[in-house]
Write a protein that holds these residues in place. Structure first.
Motif, PDB file in Angstrom:
ATOM      1  N   PHE A  84       0.759  -1.081  -0.181  1.00 45.99           N
ATOM      2  CA  PHE A  84       0.023   0.136   0.187  1.00 45.99           C
ATOM      3  C   PHE A  84       0.982   0.995   0.022  1.00 45.99           C
ATOM      4  N   LYS A  85       1.978   1.339   0.914  1.00 49.08           N
ATOM      5  CA  LYS A  85       2.830   2.266   0.833  1.00 49.08           C
ATOM      6  C   LYS A  85       3.420   2.788  -0.298  1.00 49.08           C
ATOM      7  N   SER A  86       4.031   1.444  -0.920  1.00 50.33           N
ATOM      8  CA  SER A  86       4.799   1.581  -2.128  1.00 50.33           C
ATOM      9  C   SER A  86       3.944   2.171  -3.236  1.00 50.33           C
ATOM     10  N   TRP A  87       2.761   1.712  -3.478  1.00 48.36           N
ATOM     11  CA  TRP A  87       1.862   2.078  -4.463  1.00 48.36           C
ATOM     12  C   TRP A  87       1.089   3.547  -4.241  1.00 48.36           C
ATOM     13  N   LEU A  88       1.018   3.831  -2.894  1.00 47.79           N
ATOM     14  CA  LEU A  88       0.811   5.262  -2.635  1.00 47.79           C
ATOM     15  C   LEU A  88       1.783   6.294  -2.881  1.00 47.79           C
ATOM     16  N   LEU A  89       3.059   6.001  -2.709  1.00 48.03           N
ATOM     17  CA  LEU A  89       4.189   6.782  -3.175  1.00 48.03           C
ATOM     18  C   LEU A  89       4.276   6.833  -4.844  1.00 48.03           C
ATOM     19  N   ILE A  90       4.167   5.822  -5.437  1.00 43.87           N
ATOM     20  CA  ILE A  90       4.200   5.690  -6.739  1.00 43.87           C
ATOM     21  C   ILE A  90       3.087   6.615  -7.438  1.00 43.87           C
ATOM     22  N   ILE A  91       1.739   6.358  -6.998  1.00 38.93           N
ATOM     23  CA  ILE A  91       0.610   7.313  -7.641  1.00 38.93           C
ATOM     24  C   ILE A  91       1.076   8.652  -7.274  1.00 38.93           C
ATOM     25  N   SER A  92       1.577   9.040  -5.954  1.00 38.18           N
ATOM     26  CA  SER A  92       2.005  10.285  -5.696  1.00 38.18           C
ATOM     27  C   SER A  92       2.980  10.874  -6.651  1.00 38.18           C
ATOM     28  N   THR A  93       3.849  10.101  -7.047  1.00 40.83           N
ATOM     29  CA  THR A  93       5.035  10.359  -7.936  1.00 40.83           C
ATOM     30  C   THR A  93       4.385  10.797  -9.357  1.00 40.83           C
ATOM     31  N   PHE A  94       3.530  10.017  -9.845  1.00 37.91           N
ATOM     32  CA  PHE A  94       2.800  10.516 -11.074  1.00 37.91           C
ATOM     33  C   PHE A  94       1.931  11.528 -11.008  1.00 37.91           C
ATOM     34  N   LEU A 154       6.497  16.809  -3.637  1.00 35.27           N
ATOM     35  CA  LEU A 154       7.809  16.807  -3.665  1.00 35.27           C
ATOM     36  C   LEU A 154       8.383  16.516  -2.360  1.00 35.27           C
ATOM     37  N   PHE A 155       7.842  17.281  -1.318  1.00 34.68           N
ATOM     38  CA  PHE A 155       8.265  17.015  -0.013  1.00 34.68           C
ATOM     39  C   PHE A 155       7.958  15.559   0.692  1.00 34.68           C
ATOM     40  N   ALA A 156       6.609  15.587   0.524  1.00 39.94           N
ATOM     41  CA  ALA A 156       6.228  14.269   1.212  1.00 39.94           C
ATOM     42  C   ALA A 156       6.692  12.915   0.530  1.00 39.94           C
ATOM     43  N   ILE A 157       6.860  12.919  -0.798  1.00 37.70           N
ATOM     44  CA  ILE A 157       7.302  11.604  -1.404  1.00 37.70           C
ATOM     45  C   ILE A 157       8.589  11.421  -1.202  1.00 37.70           C
ATOM     46  N   ASN A 158       9.664  12.377  -1.423  1.00 38.99           N
ATOM     47  CA  ASN A 158      10.975  12.355  -0.965  1.00 38.99           C
ATOM     48  C   ASN A 158      11.234  12.064   0.749  1.00 38.99           C
ATOM     49  N   LEU A 159      10.276  12.743   1.698  1.00 36.97           N
ATOM     50  CA  LEU A 159      10.690  12.497   2.995  1.00 36.97           C
ATOM     51  C   LEU A 159      10.297  11.240   3.392  1.00 36.97           C
ATOM     52  N   PHE A 160       9.098  10.599   2.958  1.00 34.83           N
ATOM     53  CA  PHE A 160       8.499   9.200   3.419  1.00 34.83           C
ATOM     54  C   PHE A 160       9.072   7.942   2.466  1.00 34.83           C
ATOM     55  N   GLY A 161       9.465   8.337   1.123  1.00 33.10           N
ATOM     56  CA  GLY A 161      10.033   7.602   0.319  1.00 33.10           C
ATOM     57  C   GLY A 161      11.499   7.199   0.307  1.00 33.10           C
ATOM     58  N   SER A 162      12.178   8.253   0.906  1.00 34.78           N
ATOM     59  CA  SER A 162      13.665   8.025   0.703  1.00 34.78           C
ATOM     60  C   SER A 162      14.508   8.531   1.727  1.00 34.78           C
ATOM     61  N   ILE A 163      14.089   9.709   2.305  1.00 37.78           N
ATOM     62  CA  ILE A 163      14.937  10.262   3.509  1.00 37.78           C
ATOM     63  C   ILE A 163      14.687   9.708   4.588  1.00 37.78           C
TER      64      ILE A 163
END
Length: 567
Positions: free
Chosen positions: A310-320, A416-425
């Motif tokens: 769920f988290k991965s797909w949410l971040l992928i959709i957010s990236t799109f 930009l902030f949320a994707i990088n914070l929760f997905g990478s940082i």
């Protein structure tokens, strides 16, 4: 507030960004793979390591900053000192982005957006609070950009040309990548009289340019000669040249290929969005590995191994959604700019076109270099983040006169902030997600200063062992020594023992069978290492084994030292 009190607003903005950088300081160093190596170089106080030719001044500045902090009674470790230095440098770069955006006649809120995009693009964020070499040179690059704009505004002067040369040289001394900045700087001089009330003769422009160029060359020549001849004791100019250019020939980079452009798209894309969450999905991993077999994903997969689907797909959709919002604003801006009916609404404050030409030159020159040098490496794309943020905001500026597009811009920045914070940082804040810390856990628990480890896991793995244990780690004998006979191998092994004079010696099975990635990358012939291992086998005792490697201890070390005349 940005419009009424811009100074107070930018100070508060940078303070908030600085707090975010501090709160997200990483404990995982696999992304910034040279960080621990640099810390080891500084801690060693070995001048050969301290003055790395590829980033000549970075480690010495770190060494100085750490000792100044200690002298001032600030009890902090070396790593935190270097991370603090980079945070201050990153914030200064962001301040310069804001000021230069003002020269492009951007409204205060648009300047803040340019700062935000730069600050929270993944590569800039990740390296601004890490011990790495890529942020500090941008301090000088941004100062030179401001100096060029000043030259466009006020005209040529010998003093201005001199400082432009100084600033560019210092950028190169902190990282050799910025040698390419001399190209857009040259173009800046060529266009300096275009579209300007101040007209200068060709002779004045040439004299100022030559002063800038000669200053640039002199500072670099003096710095490398001083360190090379005086500090390192190089005997002649041939040795000096081999030293300061050696790094450029020491790896698999600097070549065009069919895959250069796709790799550049990945490198630049990951500079904005880290994208680690993609590797939590097996189909994505398999696709990337099959299409680009030279990519090794073990570190990324380990980092996100606990991500839910769920988290991965949410971040992928957010990236799109992020990409779509950026594209939406960009193409709407294209439509507006070419619409004759609306163009008068926002072209009243057009900046001097020389500013834009100069920024586009920076972007194009660095992009061309990166595509040729190492296109997938986000570290080299950091250099274009400020210029890209400025140009993007300038271009979309007109459409932000409309409330709907301002709302889209807010969504764009939030994503930009949320994707990088929760997905990478955020995942890199914990030691538990650090692949190399986990991989080397036995060494980190059982080794200490005075130990010597021979392994085959490469530069990054060695850096972890050395920094966190104080032991000496030697990886991949064929990389360290290019020998042609078995006798040479024995002599090399003995020379290391003589240089280190260890208390204990451990040998990893990976010295015989390194990771296939390293064997392929460096075209290693491991036969000599196997012969050495077979010779030592009667003296070896296996003391640890897991799925990754086995560790052997060299027994009767004192007898072996006696044999080679080491007390």
């Amino acid at each position: 507030m940005l419009s009424k009190y811009p100074v107070i607003a930018i100070i508060l903005l940078l303070t908030v960004f600085g707090v975010i950088y501090i709160l997200t300081i990483p404990a995982n160093h696999t992304e910034a793979e040279d960080s621990l190596s640099i810390l080891n170089d500084i801690r060693s106080v070995d001048v050969e390591k301290l003055f790395h030719p590829h980033h000549l001044l970075y480690a010495p500045v770190g060494y100085t900053a750490h000792h100044l902090a200690q002298s001032a009674g600030i009890n902090t470790n070396l790593q935190l000192t270097m991370q603090a230095v980079n945070i201050f440098a990153g914030l200064f770069v962001l301040l310069m982005v804001y000021l230069i955006a003002g020269k492009l006649n951007m409204a205060p809120y648009l300047r803040a957006i340019a700062v935000f995009i730069t600050a929270f693009s993944y590569s800039f964020w990740r390296y601004s609070n890490e011990c790495e070499t890529y942020i500090i040179p941008l301090v000088f690059i941004m100062l030179v950009i401001a100096g060029v704009i000043r030259m466009f505004e006020k005209g040529h002067s010998y003093g201005r040309a001199f400082w432009l040369g100084i600033g560019t040289a210092f950028a190169v001394l902190f990282h050799q990548q910025h040698i390419v900045f001399i190209i857009p700087l040259t173009i800046a001089f060529l266009i300096s009289s275009f579209d300007s009330e101040r007209k200068y003769s060709t002779g004045i422009i040439i004299k100022n340019y030559l002063l800038c160029l000669l200053t640039f060359v002199f500072v670099l020549t003096f710095a490398y000669s001083l360190v090379g001849f005086i500090v390192l004791g190089k005997g002649n100019f041939t040795e000096l040249r081999q030293w300061f250019t050696g790094y450029a020939y020491g790896g698999v980079w600097g070549a065009w290929s069919f895959y250069s452009i796709p790799k550049a798209v990945i490198g630049l894309g990951r500079s904005f969005i880290g994208g680690h969450f993609i590797f939590a999905l097996a189909p994505a991993r398999e696709f990337i590995q099959s299409t680009m077999p030279d990519y090794v994903l073990r570190e990324e997969v380990f980092l996100v191994r606990d991500f839910s689907g769920f988290k991965s797909w949410l971040l992928i959709i957010s990236t799109f959604a992020f990409v779509l919002s950026a594209a939406f604003m960009f193409f709407r801006a294209v439509w507006h700019r070419f619409s004759r009916a609306e163009i008068e609404l926002y072209d009243d404050n057009r900046p001097d076109m020389r500013y834009l030409v100069f920024l586009y030159c920076i972007l194009i020159v660095y992009a061309a270099f990166n595509i040729w040098w190492e296109p997938q490496n986000i570290e080299f794309w950091i250099a274009v983040m400020p210029a890209l943020g400025l140009l993007f905001c300038y271009f979309i500026g007109p459409v932000l006169n409309f409330r709907f597009y301002r709302n889209v811009a807010v969504v764009f920045m939030a994503l930009l902030f949320a994707i990088n914070l929760f997905g990478s940082i955020a995942p890199q804040k914990t030691e538990d997600n650090d692949y190399w810390r986990d991989y080397n856990s036995w060494y980190l628990q059982h080794c200490r200063k005075g130990d010597l480890i021979f392994a085959g896991d490469g530069h990054l793995s060695d850096s972890y062992i050395e920094y966190y244990t104080g032991a000496e780690a030697i990886s991949l004998l064929p990389v360290k020594w290019h020998y042609e006979s078995l006798t040479q191998v024995y002599n090399s092994f003995d020379s290391v023992l003589t240089a280190v004079n260890p208390r204990r010696v451990f040998i990893s099975s990976t010295m015989l069978e390194p990771n296939p990635e390293l064997v392929k990358r460096y075209e290693l012939d491991m036969s000599f290492s196997r012969h050495l291992f077979e010779t030592l086998l009667p003296r070896l005792d296996i003391i640890y084994t897991d799925d990754n490697y086995s560790v052997y201890k060299l027994l009767n070390l004192s007898d072996y030292k006696d044999r080679i005349g080491l007390k």
